[in-house]
Design an enzyme around this catalytic site. Structure first.
Site, PDB file in Angstrom:
ATOM      1  N   VAL A 191       3.658   8.258  38.333  1.00  0.00           N
ATOM      2  CA  VAL A 191       4.032   8.157  36.924  1.00  0.00           C
ATOM      3  C   VAL A 191       2.844   8.628  36.102  1.00  0.00           C
ATOM      4  O   VAL A 191       1.696   8.317  36.405  1.00  0.00           O
ATOM      5  CB  VAL A 191       4.378   6.706  36.534  1.00  0.00           C
ATOM      6  CG1 VAL A 191       4.771   6.616  35.057  1.00  0.00           C
ATOM      7  CG2 VAL A 191       5.503   6.160  37.414  1.00  0.00           C
ATOM      8  N   CYS A 192       3.146   9.400  35.047  1.00  0.00           N
ATOM      9  CA  CYS A 192       2.116   9.813  34.090  1.00  0.00           C
ATOM     10  C   CYS A 192       1.004  10.564  34.822  1.00  0.00           C
ATOM     11  O   CYS A 192       1.266  11.390  35.687  1.00  0.00           O
ATOM     12  CB  CYS A 192       1.622   8.576  33.338  1.00  0.00           C
ATOM     13  SG  CYS A 192       0.651   8.891  31.858  1.00  0.00           S
ATOM     14  N   SER A 193      -0.241  10.277  34.496  1.00  0.00           N
ATOM     15  CA  SER A 193      -1.362  11.003  35.095  1.00  0.00           C
ATOM     16  C   SER A 193      -1.615  10.618  36.538  1.00  0.00           C
ATOM     17  O   SER A 193      -2.520  11.159  37.190  1.00  0.00           O
ATOM     18  CB  SER A 193      -2.630  10.796  34.264  1.00  0.00           C
ATOM     19  OG  SER A 193      -2.955   9.423  34.171  1.00  0.00           O
TER      20      SER A 193
END
Length: 207
Positions: free
Chosen positions: A99-101
């Site tokens: 998720v995300c970075s």
């Protein structure tokens, strides 16, 4: 199905907790927070701790890896103990996700080479630096690798991935159980339609 969510200092809580809630509700699924050493790990606001109940060595072969992102990502991409665990576990996973970075942590572990992936809009265009092809989608599948865009998209990713990994009816039932029926008060969550001043202000909240 056993899901391992690795924690590292300054992760973003919703990156981990959103997918955790979805998958923990799924019948027959177990979710374990892991870290180098079991114990509390502090989030990016230094005000919330999630307890890793197992170490990397305790759970070497989970069915699923789910790596959250956050401001601590840069340090995490240099954490060889974390990266070595991801590399070894990935050889045996049914699914490897982020998720995300968190996608950059997968990239640093060598998992994204030649793969399509996404990340938070503030970082996503840098994905080629870790060998990935950036795709502008909220959830991206490439084989057994699934990546989600920014923070809240982890919930979408977990539901989409649950439908693929198990079945759509289970995913729909979990979505109803957690009453995930987004009706945001503002049409302000898309960076591609947001004015430049708001994008800059939003990034300042994160970095």
């Amino acid at each position: 199905m056993h899901v391992a969510i690795p924690l590292y200092p300054r992760f973003t809580a919703l990156d981990a907790v959103g997918p955790y809630t979805v998958l923990a509700f799924a019948p027959g699924w177990t979710v374990t927070f892991v870290a180098a050493v079991p114990g509390p790990v502090i989030d990016d606001k230094a005000s919330l701790a999630i307890t890793a109940t197992a170490s990397f060595t305790d759970l070497p072969r989970p069915d699923v890896i789910l790596v959250p992102g956050g401001p601590g990502t840069l340090a995490a991409t240099g954490d060889q103990q974390l990266l070595s665990w991801i590399r070894a576990a990935h050889e045996h996973t049914r699914w490897t996700t982020s998720v995300c970075s968190g996608s950059f942590v997968l990239g640093a572990a060598g998992v994204l080479a030649g793969r399509k992936a996404t990340s938070h809009w503030g970082w996503a265009e840098q994905l080629p630096a870790v060998g990935a092809e950036h795709v502008k989608e909220r959830v991206v599948f490439d084989g057994k690798i699934v990546t989600a865009a920014g923070i809240s998209s982890g919930i979408d990713m977990a539901l989409t991935f649950l439908a693929e990994a198990q079945d759509e009816e289970t995913a729909r039932t979990v979505q109803l159980a957690i009453e995930y029926d987004p009706q945001p008060p503002f049409n302000a969550g898309n960076p591609h339609t947001a004015p430049a001043f708001r994008r800059e202000a939003a990034l300042n909240l994160i970095f």
